[in-house]
Enzyme design. Structure first.
Site, short mmCIF file in Angstrom:
data_model
loop_
_atom_site.label_atom_id
_atom_site.label_comp_id
_atom_site.label_asym_id
_atom_site.label_seq_id
_atom_site.Cartn_x
_atom_site.Cartn_y
_atom_site.Cartn_z
N HIS A 111 -11.94 3.31 -2.92
CA HIS A 111 -11.28 4.16 -1.94
C HIS A 111 -11.65 3.82 -0.50
O HIS A 111 -10.78 3.51 0.31
CB HIS A 111 -11.50 5.66 -2.18
CG HIS A 111 -10.79 6.48 -1.16
ND1 HIS A 111 -11.37 6.89 0.01
CD2 HIS A 111 -9.51 6.91 -1.08
CE1 HIS A 111 -10.49 7.54 0.75
NE2 HIS A 111 -9.35 7.57 0.10
N ASP A 130 2.01 3.32 3.13
CA ASP A 130 1.21 4.41 2.59
C ASP A 130 2.11 5.30 1.73
O ASP A 130 3.25 4.90 1.42
CB ASP A 130 0.51 5.20 3.71
CG ASP A 130 -0.99 5.40 3.41
OD1 ASP A 130 -1.36 5.45 2.23
OD2 ASP A 130 -1.77 5.52 4.36
N GLU A 132 -10.48 4.05 9.00
CA GLU A 132 -9.17 4.67 9.27
C GLU A 132 -9.22 5.66 10.42
O GLU A 132 -8.28 5.75 11.21
CB GLU A 132 -8.69 5.37 7.98
CG GLU A 132 -7.35 6.08 8.11
CD GLU A 132 -6.89 6.69 6.81
OE1 GLU A 132 -7.70 6.76 5.86
OE2 GLU A 132 -5.73 7.12 6.75
N HIS A 155 1.07 5.35 -2.26
CA HIS A 155 0.45 6.27 -3.24
C HIS A 155 1.58 7.06 -3.90
O HIS A 155 1.97 8.11 -3.41
CB HIS A 155 -0.48 7.27 -2.54
CG HIS A 155 -1.63 6.67 -1.79
ND1 HIS A 155 -2.92 6.68 -2.27
CD2 HIS A 155 -1.68 6.05 -0.59
CE1 HIS A 155 -3.73 6.10 -1.38
NE2 HIS A 155 -3.00 5.72 -0.34
N HIS A 195 0.82 -1.22 0.00
CA HIS A 195 0.00 0.00 0.00
C HIS A 195 0.85 1.26 0.00
O HIS A 195 1.41 1.65 1.02
CB HIS A 195 -0.94 0.01 1.21
CG HIS A 195 -1.94 1.12 1.19
ND1 HIS A 195 -3.22 0.95 0.72
CD2 HIS A 195 -1.85 2.42 1.54
CE1 HIS A 195 -3.88 2.09 0.79
NE2 HIS A 195 -3.06 3.01 1.30
O1 MCF Z 1 -4.03 6.25 3.00
C1 MCF Z 1 -3.91 7.65 3.08
C2 MCF Z 1 -4.99 8.15 4.02
N1 MCF Z 1 -6.32 7.68 3.68
C3 MCF Z 1 -6.92 7.89 2.48
N2 MCF Z 1 -6.42 8.24 1.32
C4 MCF Z 1 -5.17 8.50 0.95
C5 MCF Z 1 -4.01 8.28 1.70
N3 MCF Z 1 -2.97 8.78 1.04
C6 MCF Z 1 -3.42 9.23 -0.11
N4 MCF Z 1 -4.75 9.08 -0.19
C7 MCF Z 1 -5.52 9.52 -1.38
C8 MCF Z 1 -6.63 8.62 -1.80
O2 MCF Z 1 -6.19 7.56 -2.58
O3 MCF Z 1 -6.14 10.73 -1.10
C9 MCF Z 1 -7.20 10.94 -2.00
C10 MCF Z 1 -7.56 9.56 -2.54
O4 MCF Z 1 -7.34 9.54 -3.90
C11 MCF Z 1 -8.36 11.68 -1.42
S1 MCF Z 1 -9.00 11.03 0.05
C12 MCF Z 1 -10.72 11.20 0.05
FE FE Z 2 -3.58 4.99 1.57
#
Ligand code: MCF
Ligand code: FE
Length: 403
Positions: A180, A305, A210, A64, A62
């Site tokens: 998501h 993350d 979360e 991004h 996991h």
């Molecule tokens: O995991 C972390 C925290 N939780 C949720 N989303 C994200 C995280 N890091 C990046 N994100 C991204 C998610 O994939 O933030 C965006 C999404 O595209 C907006 S969150 C509503």
């Molecule tokens: Fe995430």
């Protein structure tokens, strides 16, 4: 063909001595070094001396990459403040993104022993970099959107990205699906993308429970999300309940990330449906989300993350954080469990021939050197000292090649 050997190899959750691995891009045979040498006298073994360990390449399921431009733009400390800052700055962060930022992130993971990553892709801006990555990438095309009026358009956009990634699929790039979260995706959209995932047998993942704000919103349409949803989405009600959301994934084992606010009953449900939990301790701390009760989890995975909620993507640093966070757990048992979380457990969850030293699996290795004065008292001390002493690998090997 090559033969590699070290003092220990990590296999079947134990540290085995005097073993060698015969491989090309895949593992051909694992056997006592002596017998491999007898069978292949022409091959000079590659030897790692001292207190060295060959692990299967680690799996960080996991991250991004598209948020790799963030350093201090997003607000840490409270989930709701972080979320507002994501809404305010995500365009800026994507504009600041370039290939080299994502390649550096991949390199940082490689140095910590990660040979397979799960990349959550929100926009598709990371597709080419992931395709060209030296590691294997499970490429999770993300779907997000809770407004029923936009479901068709969002599904279309998702399908487009998914098809593009499917066209690139090979044994180092695996298309997959990310939903998501229960608060941000309408159940009709979830059902539609799950149908696609099931029909194509693609891995699935979702952020789940979360933050406290998420839980309050899902349980009683109250809490910090109330104002945010009124302001940005003109709505006062959550689109999913916790149970309703989970039910959508029945019979399709999925990787649920965070679960910081999950209680024993939720974990029981996840376990009984063969789902896995991806624990991201540093992200959870930095976004003010608390501690995941990993003691209730059957199949535990560990993830960094992205730079959106972390300050490094080293899986070794993540292991250290997890070891410190769960202070009530037995130290060596936890260390052993954490090593399993980034190898065997992740392998099982993703159903790929990686994460274990096993004949027929890819020749992906993370090789570490431990202190000379470390004695093998029991398995736990080797796992523990891998976590607390190592800052990077001696070598990281993917498909038989050093990267
Ligand atoms: O995991 C972390 C925290 N939780 C949720 N989303 C994200 C995280 N890091 C990046 N994100 C991204 C998610 O994939 O933030 C965006 C999404 O595209 C907006 S969150 C509503
Ligand atoms: Fe995430």
């Amino acid at each position: 063909m090559k033969i590699i050997t070290a003092k220990y190899i990590y296999r079947d959750a134990t540290y085995q001595e005097n073993m060698g691995i015969l491989y090309n891009n895949k593992i051909i045979k694992i056997a006592p070094l002596q017998s491999l040498q007898k069978e292949h006298p022409d091959i000079e073994p590659i030897r790692y001396d001292g207190n060295s360990i060959i692990y299967p390449g680690f799996i960080n399921p996991h991250t991004h990459l598209e948020f790799s431009a963030n350093r201090a733009r997003l607000q840490f400390g409270s989930f709701i403040e972080w979320l507002y800052s994501v809404f305010a700055y995500r365009e800026e962060l994507v504009e600041a993104l370039d290939a080299s930022l994502m390649q550096n992130a991949l390199q940082e993971m490689a140095q910590s022993g990660v040979t397979t990553i799960g990349a959550i892709s929100s926009f598709g801006a990371d597709m080419q970099v992931c395709k060209e990555a030296k590691q294997r990438v499970v490429y999770f095309n993300e779907v997000i959107g809770s407004n029923p009026a936009t479901v068709d358009a969002l599904f279309g956009d998702f399908q487009h990205r998914l098809e593009e990634s499917i066209a690139l699929a090979d044994d180092s790039f695996y298309p997959a699906v990310a939903i998501h979260s229960p608060y941000a995706v309408h159940p009709i959209l979830i059902q539609a993308v799950l149908n696609v995932a099931k029909s194509k047998n693609l891995p699935t993942t979702a952020h789940f429970l979360e933050s406290k704000a998420e839980k309050e919103w899902l349980e009683s349409n109250s809490g910090d999300f109330k104002e945010l949803f009124a302001k940005y989405f003109n709505t006062a009600t959550a689109v999913n309940t916790i149970d309703g959301f989970l039910k959508l994934f029945d019979n399709y084992p999925t990787l649920f990330t965070h679960c910081t606010q999950a209680e024993q009953e939720h974990f029981d449900y996840l376990n009984s449906h063969k789902h896995s939990v991806i624990h991201c301790p540093r992200s959870n701390r930095l976004l003010g989300c608390g501690r995941t009760q990993i003691e209730y989890v059957n199949n535990l995975l560990l993830g960094t993350d992205g730079y959106s909620s972390n300050y490094s993507l080293s899986i070794l640093e993540e292991l250290k954080a997890a070891l410190m966070l769960h202070h009530k757990a037995d130290l060596k048992l936890l260390a052993s469990r954490l090593i399993e979380s980034i190898t065997t457990n992740a392998s099982k969850a993703l159903k790929l021939p990686v994460g274990e030293l096993k004949e027929g699996y890819f020749a992906d290795f993370a090789i570490f050197k431990l202190a000379d004065d470390l004695e093998k008292n029991d398995n736990g001390s080797l796992a523990l000292h891998t976590i607390i002493d190592c800052q990077q690998t001696e070598a990281t090997i993917v498909g038989g090649e050093t990267i």
